[in-house]
Design a protein around this motif. Structure first.
Motif, PDB file in Angstrom:
ATOM      1  N   ALA A 168      25.455  -4.848 -16.951  1.00  0.00           N
ATOM      2  CA  ALA A 168      23.933  -4.838 -16.702  1.00  0.00           C
ATOM      3  C   ALA A 168      23.231  -3.897 -18.035  1.00  0.00           C
ATOM      4  O   ALA A 168      23.633  -2.906 -18.311  1.00  0.00           O
ATOM      5  N   GLU A 204      25.741  -3.699  -7.166  1.00  0.00           N
ATOM      6  CA  GLU A 204      24.948  -4.521  -7.580  1.00  0.00           C
ATOM      7  C   GLU A 204      24.194  -4.328  -9.074  1.00  0.00           C
ATOM      8  O   GLU A 204      24.396  -3.324  -9.572  1.00  0.00           O
ATOM      9  N   ARG A 206      21.422  -4.762 -10.475  1.00  0.00           N
ATOM     10  CA  ARG A 206      20.090  -4.216 -10.394  1.00  0.00           C
ATOM     11  C   ARG A 206      20.532  -2.546 -10.440  1.00  0.00           C
ATOM     12  O   ARG A 206      19.998  -1.476 -11.009  1.00  0.00           O
ATOM     13  N   THR A 207      21.238  -2.251  -9.519  1.00  0.00           N
ATOM     14  CA  THR A 207      21.732  -0.636  -9.062  1.00  0.00           C
ATOM     15  C   THR A 207      22.634  -0.418 -10.498  1.00  0.00           C
ATOM     16  O   THR A 207      22.338   0.871 -10.807  1.00  0.00           O
ATOM     17  N   ALA A 209      21.950  -1.452 -13.321  1.00  0.00           N
ATOM     18  CA  ALA A 209      20.861  -1.164 -14.632  1.00  0.00           C
ATOM     19  C   ALA A 209      20.313   0.109 -14.514  1.00  0.00           C
ATOM     20  O   ALA A 209      20.184   0.811 -15.367  1.00  0.00           O
ATOM     21  N   HIS A 210      19.979   0.510 -13.066  1.00  0.00           N
ATOM     22  CA  HIS A 210      19.129   1.941 -12.881  1.00  0.00           C
ATOM     23  C   HIS A 210      20.206   2.946 -13.428  1.00  0.00           C
ATOM     24  O   HIS A 210      19.901   3.974 -13.994  1.00  0.00           O
ATOM     25  N   ASP A 223      11.742   0.674  -8.901  1.00  0.00           N
ATOM     26  CA  ASP A 223      12.552  -0.382  -9.069  1.00  0.00           C
ATOM     27  C   ASP A 223      11.405  -1.466  -9.534  1.00  0.00           C
ATOM     28  O   ASP A 223      12.058  -2.545 -10.108  1.00  0.00           O
ATOM     29  N   LEU A 226      11.291  -2.696 -13.102  1.00  0.00           N
ATOM     30  CA  LEU A 226      12.936  -3.211 -13.665  1.00  0.00           C
ATOM     31  C   LEU A 226      12.644  -4.778 -13.403  1.00  0.00           C
ATOM     32  O   LEU A 226      12.672  -5.123 -12.304  1.00  0.00           O
ATOM     33  N   PRO A 229      16.847 -10.077 -13.756  1.00  0.00           N
ATOM     34  CA  PRO A 229      17.605 -10.441 -14.936  1.00  0.00           C
ATOM     35  C   PRO A 229      16.611 -11.281 -15.755  1.00  0.00           C
ATOM     36  O   PRO A 229      16.621 -12.501 -15.633  1.00  0.00           O
ATOM     37  N   PHE A 251      17.822  -6.891 -17.922  1.00  0.00           N
ATOM     38  CA  PHE A 251      16.691  -6.570 -17.327  1.00  0.00           C
ATOM     39  C   PHE A 251      15.458  -6.099 -18.379  1.00  0.00           C
ATOM     40  O   PHE A 251      16.115  -5.601 -19.488  1.00  0.00           O
TER      41      PHE A 251
END
Length: 316
Positions: A168, A204, A206-207, A209-210, A223, A226, A229, A251
């Motif tokens: 990510a 995940e 997105r998780t 990426a954070h 969130d 962001l 993608p 992202f």
């Protein structure tokens, strides 16, 4: 006296322009010759791949992959050649005739050498083309802009296939539309790359990426900030003595804070990252440094000028 001085300055300028244009011409010729040598090395590797298939050690799909790599246009050649690299890495070389196994290793080594020579020639040419006077006076003429050829260097012992790795990544922009890049150093050279890293098991995208954003920059964003993608990149690359088959998802995020906290770096990052910098699209277009993704300079303006349409696009 003044006319003589002016004439002398003009003469020096003319000589400099002639020498620079001549050097650029030689560099373009050198780059073309390096690409021809790289193409020849890639073609030889494809020939050896076909010989490997003929022994029955490798599946027939390797033949199709080798043919596809040779026929693919230059713009998509990297992905095709990386696919061939992956398939050759999976071949059980201990089952090959000794002479053929040696020939395969030799063909791979020649690709490695030819790619490095080619990219060195591209770097030297771009360095000259990006000088202000060269750009202002168009001293490069009509010669096309050379491009790096980015394929992974194979494991030459053939014992280890590239490790699959989902990542990510974050295109982190500041208020001025500049993107944050880290500078990495490895045995294969130096390069700039975006924030982000590998997705952990069961995590995940997105998780991840954070988490990567927090660990590498110290930033925590809501969130809804962001986006994506927006891009996906498939690449085979070598790093820290290992080859990876990467599936990278990008992202997009914007921050008003430009002070970056790298206290969350792990040991590998501490060992291989020596600086970070915010890059404008203009900076990316004029640098001779290696930047990943390769298309970042060309595609970044589109991200700045329009909202994401919900489509994840493939990039190099």
């Amino acid at each position: 006296m003044l006319p003589l001085l002016i004439a002398l300055v003009v003469l020096v300028l003319i000589l400099w322009l002639y020498a620079t244009a001549n050097r650029l011409d030689r560099l373009h010729i050198k780059t073309d010759a390096a690409w021809a040598a790289l193409e020849a090395a890639l073609a030889r590797r494809a020939v050896v791949a076909r010989a490997v298939v003929a022994t029955g050690v490798a599946p027939g799909s390797l033949l199709e992959i080798a043919d596809h790599a040779e026929r693919t246009p230059r713009t998509d050649r990297e992905a095709a050649e990386n696919e061939l690299t992956r398939e050759l890495a999976a071949v059980e070389r201990s089952r090959l005739p000794l002479a053929l196994a040696a020939e395969l290793v030799d063909a791979e080594q020649r690709v490695v050498i030819a790619r490095r020579v080619h990219n060195d020639a591209v770097r030297d040419t771009l360095l000259q083309r990006r000088r202000r006077m060269v750009r202002w006076l168009r001293l490069a003429g009509t010669a096309p802009r050379p491009e790096y050829f980015e394929i992974a260097e194979p494991e030459l012992n053939g014992s280890v296939a590239p490790l699959a790795r989902t990542a990510a990544r974050i295109l982190l922009l500041d208020a001025d539309g500049r993107v944050l890049l880290f500078h990495g150093v490895d045995d294969g050279g130096s390069f700039w790359f975006t924030v982000g890293g590998g997705v952990e098991t069961g995590e995940e995208l997105r998780t991840a990426a954070h988490r990567e954003l927090r660990e590498e920059t110290g930033l925590e964003l809501p969130d809804d900030q962001l986006v994506g993608p927006v891009w996906r990149r498939r690449a085979v690359f070598s790093f820290d003595g290992r080859s990876y088959d990467a599936d990278e998802w990008f992202f997009l995020a914007t921050t008003m804070q430009t002070e970056i906290d790298t206290a969350g770096f792990n040991q590998i990052e501490l060992d291989t990252i020596d600086e970070h910098r915010w890059w404008s699209a203009a900076d990316l277009r004029t640098t001779s440094d290696v930047v990943y993704p390769v298309q970042l300079a060309d595609l970044l303006p589109d991200l700045l000028e329009s909202e994401w349409d919900g489509q994840t696009r493939s990039v190099r």
